[in-house]
Structure formats: structure tokens, C-alpha cells
Design an enzyme around this catalytic site. Sequence first.
Site, PDB file in Angstrom:
ATOM      1  N   ARG A  82      25.212  14.858  27.774  1.00  0.00           N
ATOM      2  CA  ARG A  82      25.022  14.660  29.207  1.00  0.00           C
ATOM      3  C   ARG A  82      26.357  14.832  29.918  1.00  0.00           C
ATOM      4  O   ARG A  82      27.415  14.516  29.376  1.00  0.00           O
ATOM      5  CB  ARG A  82      24.463  13.261  29.479  1.00  0.00           C
ATOM      6  CG  ARG A  82      22.991  13.120  29.169  1.00  0.00           C
ATOM      7  CD  ARG A  82      22.471  11.734  29.514  1.00  0.00           C
ATOM      8  NE  ARG A  82      23.019  10.719  28.647  1.00  0.00           N
ATOM      9  CZ  ARG A  82      24.036   9.931  28.936  1.00  0.00           C
ATOM     10  NH1 ARG A  82      24.641  10.021  30.120  1.00  0.00           N
ATOM     11  NH2 ARG A  82      24.482   9.045  28.078  1.00  0.00           N
ATOM     12  N   TYR A 210      21.053  21.200  27.639  1.00  0.00           N
ATOM     13  CA  TYR A 210      21.104  19.989  26.811  1.00  0.00           C
ATOM     14  C   TYR A 210      20.066  18.950  27.265  1.00  0.00           C
ATOM     15  O   TYR A 210      19.948  18.669  28.474  1.00  0.00           O
ATOM     16  CB  TYR A 210      22.512  19.358  26.834  1.00  0.00           C
ATOM     17  CG  TYR A 210      22.476  18.011  26.148  1.00  0.00           C
ATOM     18  CD1 TYR A 210      22.402  17.925  24.757  1.00  0.00           C
ATOM     19  CD2 TYR A 210      22.403  16.830  26.884  1.00  0.00           C
ATOM     20  CE1 TYR A 210      22.276  16.704  24.127  1.00  0.00           C
ATOM     21  CE2 TYR A 210      22.281  15.599  26.253  1.00  0.00           C
ATOM     22  CZ  TYR A 210      22.221  15.546  24.876  1.00  0.00           C
ATOM     23  OH  TYR A 210      22.082  14.338  24.253  1.00  0.00           O
ATOM     24  N   GLY A 211      19.409  18.336  26.318  1.00  0.00           N
ATOM     25  CA  GLY A 211      18.313  17.383  26.537  1.00  0.00           C
ATOM     26  C   GLY A 211      18.404  16.501  27.766  1.00  0.00           C
ATOM     27  O   GLY A 211      17.618  16.619  28.702  1.00  0.00           O
ATOM     28  N   LYS A 219      15.964  11.027  31.424  1.00  0.00           N
ATOM     29  CA  LYS A 219      16.972  10.266  32.163  1.00  0.00           C
ATOM     30  C   LYS A 219      16.800  10.442  33.669  1.00  0.00           C
ATOM     31  O   LYS A 219      16.983   9.510  34.446  1.00  0.00           O
ATOM     32  CB  LYS A 219      18.377  10.707  31.749  1.00  0.00           C
ATOM     33  CG  LYS A 219      18.654  10.550  30.264  1.00  0.00           C
ATOM     34  CD  LYS A 219      18.494   9.128  29.825  1.00  0.00           C
ATOM     35  CE  LYS A 219      18.789   8.968  28.348  1.00  0.00           C
ATOM     36  NZ  LYS A 219      18.613   7.591  27.892  1.00  0.00           N
ATOM     37  N   HIS A 239      16.958   1.187  30.657  1.00  0.00           N
ATOM     38  CA  HIS A 239      17.404   1.910  29.465  1.00  0.00           C
ATOM     39  C   HIS A 239      17.228   0.982  28.260  1.00  0.00           C
ATOM     40  O   HIS A 239      18.206   0.460  27.714  1.00  0.00           O
ATOM     41  CB  HIS A 239      18.873   2.296  29.666  1.00  0.00           C
ATOM     42  CG  HIS A 239      19.379   3.307  28.688  1.00  0.00           C
ATOM     43  ND1 HIS A 239      20.721   3.485  28.429  1.00  0.00           N
ATOM     44  CD2 HIS A 239      18.732   4.207  27.908  1.00  0.00           C
ATOM     45  CE1 HIS A 239      20.874   4.455  27.542  1.00  0.00           C
ATOM     46  NE2 HIS A 239      19.694   4.905  27.205  1.00  0.00           N
ATOM     47  N   SER A 261      23.915   4.436  25.296  1.00  0.00           N
ATOM     48  CA  SER A 261      23.529   5.589  24.483  1.00  0.00           C
ATOM     49  C   SER A 261      24.264   5.571  23.137  1.00  0.00           C
ATOM     50  O   SER A 261      25.450   5.225  23.081  1.00  0.00           O
ATOM     51  CB  SER A 261      23.905   6.869  25.216  1.00  0.00           C
ATOM     52  OG  SER A 261      23.364   6.844  26.507  1.00  0.00           O
ATOM     53  N   CYS A 263      24.016   3.661  20.542  1.00  0.00           N
ATOM     54  CA  CYS A 263      24.407   2.354  19.997  1.00  0.00           C
ATOM     55  C   CYS A 263      23.292   1.762  19.142  1.00  0.00           C
ATOM     56  O   CYS A 263      23.257   0.563  18.892  1.00  0.00           O
ATOM     57  CB  CYS A 263      24.762   1.387  21.121  1.00  0.00           C
ATOM     58  SG  CYS A 263      26.336   1.782  21.911  1.00  0.00           S
ATOM     59  N   GLY A 264      22.349   2.589  18.710  1.00  0.00           N
ATOM     60  CA  GLY A 264      21.380   2.123  17.717  1.00  0.00           C
ATOM     61  C   GLY A 264      20.057   1.623  18.274  1.00  0.00           C
ATOM     62  O   GLY A 264      19.367   0.862  17.590  1.00  0.00           O
ATOM     63  N   THR A 266      17.307   3.339  18.677  1.00  0.00           N
ATOM     64  CA  THR A 266      16.227   3.879  17.845  1.00  0.00           C
ATOM     65  C   THR A 266      16.174   3.117  16.515  1.00  0.00           C
ATOM     66  O   THR A 266      15.096   2.754  16.037  1.00  0.00           O
ATOM     67  CB  THR A 266      16.436   5.390  17.629  1.00  0.00           C
ATOM     68  OG1 THR A 266      16.603   5.999  18.917  1.00  0.00           O
ATOM     69  CG2 THR A 266      15.257   6.031  16.928  1.00  0.00           C
ATOM     70  N   ASN A 267      17.348   2.854  15.926  1.00  0.00           N
ATOM     71  CA  ASN A 267      17.372   2.115  14.653  1.00  0.00           C
ATOM     72  C   ASN A 267      16.761   0.724  14.819  1.00  0.00           C
ATOM     73  O   ASN A 267      15.973   0.267  13.987  1.00  0.00           O
ATOM     74  CB  ASN A 267      18.819   1.949  14.153  1.00  0.00           C
ATOM     75  CG  ASN A 267      19.439   3.274  13.749  1.00  0.00           C
ATOM     76  OD1 ASN A 267      18.723   4.247  13.534  1.00  0.00           O
ATOM     77  ND2 ASN A 267      20.759   3.317  13.650  1.00  0.00           N
ATOM     78  N   ASP A 288      13.826   4.053  23.935  1.00  0.00           N
ATOM     79  CA  ASP A 288      14.911   4.382  24.870  1.00  0.00           C
ATOM     80  C   ASP A 288      14.693   3.871  26.292  1.00  0.00           C
ATOM     81  O   ASP A 288      15.653   3.526  26.959  1.00  0.00           O
ATOM     82  CB  ASP A 288      15.093   5.911  24.905  1.00  0.00           C
ATOM     83  CG  ASP A 288      16.385   6.349  25.568  1.00  0.00           C
ATOM     84  OD1 ASP A 288      17.427   5.728  25.308  1.00  0.00           O
ATOM     85  OD2 ASP A 288      16.362   7.312  26.361  1.00  0.00           O
ATOM     86  N   ARG A 380      20.859  16.035  17.794  1.00  0.00           N
ATOM     87  CA  ARG A 380      19.668  15.253  18.130  1.00  0.00           C
ATOM     88  C   ARG A 380      18.426  15.727  17.392  1.00  0.00           C
ATOM     89  O   ARG A 380      18.332  16.890  16.999  1.00  0.00           O
ATOM     90  CB  ARG A 380      19.387  15.383  19.631  1.00  0.00           C
ATOM     91  CG  ARG A 380      20.476  14.832  20.533  1.00  0.00           C
ATOM     92  CD  ARG A 380      20.397  13.345  20.620  1.00  0.00           C
ATOM     93  NE  ARG A 380      21.441  12.770  21.447  1.00  0.00           N
ATOM     94  CZ  ARG A 380      21.260  11.681  22.186  1.00  0.00           C
ATOM     95  NH1 ARG A 380      20.115  11.051  22.207  1.00  0.00           N
ATOM     96  NH2 ARG A 380      22.260  11.185  22.883  1.00  0.00           N
ATOM     97  N   ASN A 507      19.797  -7.054  11.207  1.00  0.00           N
ATOM     98  CA  ASN A 507      19.659  -7.532  12.588  1.00  0.00           C
ATOM     99  C   ASN A 507      18.384  -8.355  12.756  1.00  0.00           C
ATOM    100  O   ASN A 507      18.222  -9.077  13.738  1.00  0.00           O
ATOM    101  CB  ASN A 507      19.674  -6.361  13.577  1.00  0.00           C
ATOM    102  CG  ASN A 507      21.047  -5.703  13.621  1.00  0.00           C
ATOM    103  OD1 ASN A 507      22.051  -6.342  13.287  1.00  0.00           O
ATOM    104  ND2 ASN A 507      21.096  -4.442  14.003  1.00  0.00           N
TER     105      ASN A 507
HETATM  106  C1  OXD Z   1      21.075   8.935  25.935  1.00  0.00           C
HETATM  107  C2  OXD Z   1      19.828   9.425  25.342  1.00  0.00           C
HETATM  108  O1  OXD Z   1      22.042   9.698  26.071  1.00  0.00           O
HETATM  109  O2  OXD Z   1      18.905   8.619  25.158  1.00  0.00           O
HETATM  110  O3  OXD Z   1      21.102   7.749  26.308  1.00  0.00           O
HETATM  111  O4  OXD Z   1      19.716  10.628  25.052  1.00  0.00           O
HETATM  112 MN    MN Z   2      19.271   6.715  26.045  1.00  0.00          MN
END
Ligand code: OXD
Ligand code: MN
Length: 597
Positions: A82, A210-211, A219, A239, A261, A263-264, A266-267, A288, A380, A507
Site C-alpha cells: 500500500r 497492488y491489492g 481498504k 481493522h 497490518s 501483525c498476525g 490472520t494467524n 481483517d 500475499r 495466545n
Molecule cells: C493490510 C492488509 O495491509 O490487510 O492491512 O492487506
Molecule cells: Mn489489514
Amino acid sequence: MASTQAAAATEQAPTKNPTLLAWVAKMAAMTQPDRIVWCDGSEAEKQRLTEQAVKDGTLIPLNPKTRPGCYLHRSNPNDVARVEHLTFICTPNKTDAGPTNNWMEPEAAYTKLSQLFEGCMKGRTMYVVPYAMGPLGGASTKIGVELTDSDYVVLNMRIMTRMGKAALDMLGDSDDFNRGLHSTGDVNPDRRYICHFPQDNTIWSFGSGYGGNVLLGKKCLALRIGSYLGREEGWLAEHMLILGVTSPKGETTYIAAAFPSACGKTNFAMMIPPKEYAGWKIETVGDDIAWMRPGPDGRLYAINPEAGYFGVVPGTNYKTNPNAMETISKDTLFTNVALTPDGDVWWEGKDGEVPEELIDWQGKPWKKGSTEKAAHPNSRFTAPMSNNPVLSAKANDPMGVPISAIIFGGRRSNTVPLVLQAFNWTHGVFLGATMGSETTAAATGKVGVVRRDPMAMLPFCGYHMGDYLQHWLDMQKSIPQLPKIFQVNWFRQDKNGKFIWPGFGDNMRVLEWIVNRVQGRVPTQETLLGWVPRQDQGLNLNGLDLPAEAIQEATSIKEDEWKSELKSQEVFFEQLGTKAPEALMLQRKLLIARLDG
Ligand code: OXD
Ligand code: MN
């Protein structure tokens, strides 16, 4: 030319929506594509576009035995993240965009970008992509239409949203849809702009593939325009991941968590609890973005507006995120990872031996031991959420899920302890507002620098940050059953720069404490910063191979660190000027008094 395009837009259109037809015709007259294709979201369309993308080199097919239905895309090396410095909020008054956004006056922005869009699709196809953000038919769901000249964007939007005929049907004849215009242009960073016009529910994105810059539902609509609409309409666009955690007794608690963004999120959203947690289950609602609004029973309900995951690949493996590994085993688009000789993909941190030879993310030969990264740090995957083995059935529920806890988590090597609970909603908003995080590769710029990132929304808030924080405070009045608010930090480091807390599945230990607090089951201990787990009845550390001193260090609160933290927070609040909410300034004074007392 203009009238030909207008006629073409109307003739083939699978809709009679007059506002939509007029807008598509107008944009086509400006961009002058050779062809206009209305996307229906069908399998046949996917196949056609995929074949074409393979033919034109946009997609490289991967080995159908090891990665069925998967493709690799390599973006222009100048276009891998981004671009916050090229992202604008175009409100009539600069103050409405606030000090944390770049601003352009709307007419000036339209004029400037019109010059770039003028004739930019000559020789190309304009795809008309209708899409829904949120489960079809839901009260919180919003419709957008993206016009794009990129087949890669169409194929990604197909995964990330509910795209095609169904979205068009939901729109009907309404004029309430987001108008998104995108062209990859000549991918020149000097001619790259991502402009948002909240008053017009419009997004114009030029010069990137880019996405985050071009999948306009994500976003741009779901967060920047979404946050603006949320303030107007009394809801929150955040977010945040959304997960459900079910105890062995069958009790499910839904939690939303904001992390910056990469920082985990998705995990965390797909976590598998450690073996000591037999019978516990985590299910993903979203990874997200959360749209949250008060429900009829007084609780705060969240939906995930997306239908897929656009996740960071490096570091993903069977230890850090087995469910993500399953998710990306099929029907996934990979962007900027490395290619193995047998047609599979590779990235730093993948399981197994590092291959001897690869083709790197730029398409160049790469040898084991090279100091260059084989996959881009912000490479990604785009994968359908239906691939996720722990997808919550509620991910498709138009009503969403009732949120019992909200977590704010930054990436901090010091200062912020592992977990604490806010004293109340206002204090929780203060914790969110004062979040800081070390920067990552998700945006262009220096990595590893602490920046204030309120609620992980710094790059995504579509209006004045002071008004946004006030909106959070005001929401208290419309949510009789407020979620409890927590702050976490998985990223604390020891003297040698090593992460202290193991993170990932462990966690769960922090999550269990949060669930127990929400359900009113465990006592707690008050500190200057908030409530923390008690030594005796606190975190479940059974089976965790971590010395007591390490736990002590990960959870410690150091007054000298907090004195400098308060200074850095002050700089942020000063930026907000008179829009810094009074209630947050009082929270700040209380904290200073507690520290000085
Ligand atoms: C970000 C994303 O950049 O989710 O936050 O792609
Ligand atoms: Mn994000």
C-alpha cells in the site's frame, strides 16, 4: 467515441439500473476502453479470465498436483505494498480529513485524476465488477461496483467479495452503491493516486496493481469510506479480525481484535489451541475487517464484509498457522512469492528445507544462501474463506455475531505488557486511541519504527481521527451491553532482541483469560494501566516451556518506559488539536496522576 462507449455500456448491461448505467457510460467515455465486460461471477467467467491471464503472462499456473487451482502473479517491483503517501481523502474541507490523512480538494482531485484516466483504457477491456461487502441480503451489507482494466483485479475481487450477478440483483434499481474506478495505468509511482471521495461514495485508484490499492472493496470501501459511513449511520468499520472461541462446555464467545497490518491477525483468527486446551475450538468469522453495529438485543454485532483472505505469506507454516496452510493449498492466487523448479511456491519461513534453487519474486534465478529474499516480505495469498477448515458458520450470517470483547494489539518490543483489561469503555477507547506499533512491510516506508496507530486505523480512517475517536466514545450510548476492552502485546523482546512470548497457538492462554474475564469467572489485579491476570488465578501456563522470569518480563510494567510513552502519546494528541476528545484527555491526566502519584 464517447457516445459509442455509452451505447456499448448500456447495450450489453445485465441491469436497467439507470444510475449505474449512466455512471458506467460516463467513466467509459473518459477511459475509452475497446471493450466493456459486465462480470457475472460465474465459474465459466472465472475460467475464461484465468485462461486469458495465463496467456498474457499475468498468472503463472502452479503444479496442479501440489497446488490445484493455484496461480502465481508477479507485480511490478515498484508496486508491492500500500502507498500511504499517495492515498488521499478528498473532502470539501481539509479539516474533515484531519491531520493523519493526505488531503486533496475533491474538484482538484477529480480534475487531476481525469487527466490520467482520460483514454487510459484504449486497447484494453473495462470490466464492470458488481460486488457485495457482507453476506447477501444483510442489513449491514453494502454494494460496490468497481470498474477496472485488470483481469488480476477481477479474479482477486471474485475471491475477496461476493461478486457478480447476485450483487447486482441485491442492488436492483437503487443508486446506493460505491463507485470505484481503477486503472493499472502505466504502473508509474509518479502517476499513482488512491483517492477517496466519501461525500460521493466514490473511489478513484490509478497507477497500481497492488491489492490494498486496487481491490477497492477492501481498504478503500470497507475501511476508509466505511468508517465515514459508519459515523453518519451509527456503526463502526474497523481493522479487526473476528473469531469465535468455544469452550469444552460448548459456550461460544465472539471477539473482535484490531492489530496493525502484518501483525498476525490472520494467524490469531485461525489459531489452533495448544494440546493443553483439548476441547477448545477457535473458529474464524473474519481475518481483517469488522463492521459492527448495535443489535436489537443491545449487544454489538459484527459482520465480516469480505469473502476471502488477502494474507501475508512469509512466516506462514504448519507451526505458525496450519489452518492457513490448508486454506492456501488450493484455488489460491499467490502474489510475489518464489517459484520452485517443480511448480510449487516457496517463501521465507515455509516448512521444510530451503530449496537449492528457486525463481525469486521478481522472476530471477535464486540460490540457497543468497542474501536477497526469495519471496517479497509483503508477498500475499488471496484465498476463498470457504477453504478455511475452521471457518465459522456465522461468517455467512447476515446478522453477524455478538461481540463480547474487543482487543487492541500493537507490535511493541517493550513498554506494553502481554495483556490488560480496560477499566471501562472510555478507558478502553483510550487504550485503542494510544496504540503504537512498529511498522511492517505491508506499507512502503521504513520497517520497525514505532508509530502511533490508533485502533490500527491510522492508514484506514476516512475522516478526522479526532472525530473518529469521539464516534467510538459516543457509540457507548447506543450499546447497552458493551463489550469489554483489552490490550495485548505478543511482541515484547528480551535483551537479545528475541521474542519472549511464544505467540501463535499459545495466545490461546491469553484468550482464555479474556473469555474468563468476559464471563465474570476470574478475579484480577489492578495496575496503573488496567487490570492484569493475577499471579495465582491468572494465565494458564500449564505445559508452557517458559521460565518464570520470562513471564515476568513479558507482563512487566516499567514506569520509566511509560513516562516516555506518555510523551509520544502527547505528540499524537497535540496533532488532533481541539478535536482531541475531552474524555480521552481526562484519561490521559488520570494515567499521568497515577504514574506520578
Ligand atoms: C493490510 C492488509 O495491509 O490487510 O492491512 O492487506
Ligand atoms: Mn489489514
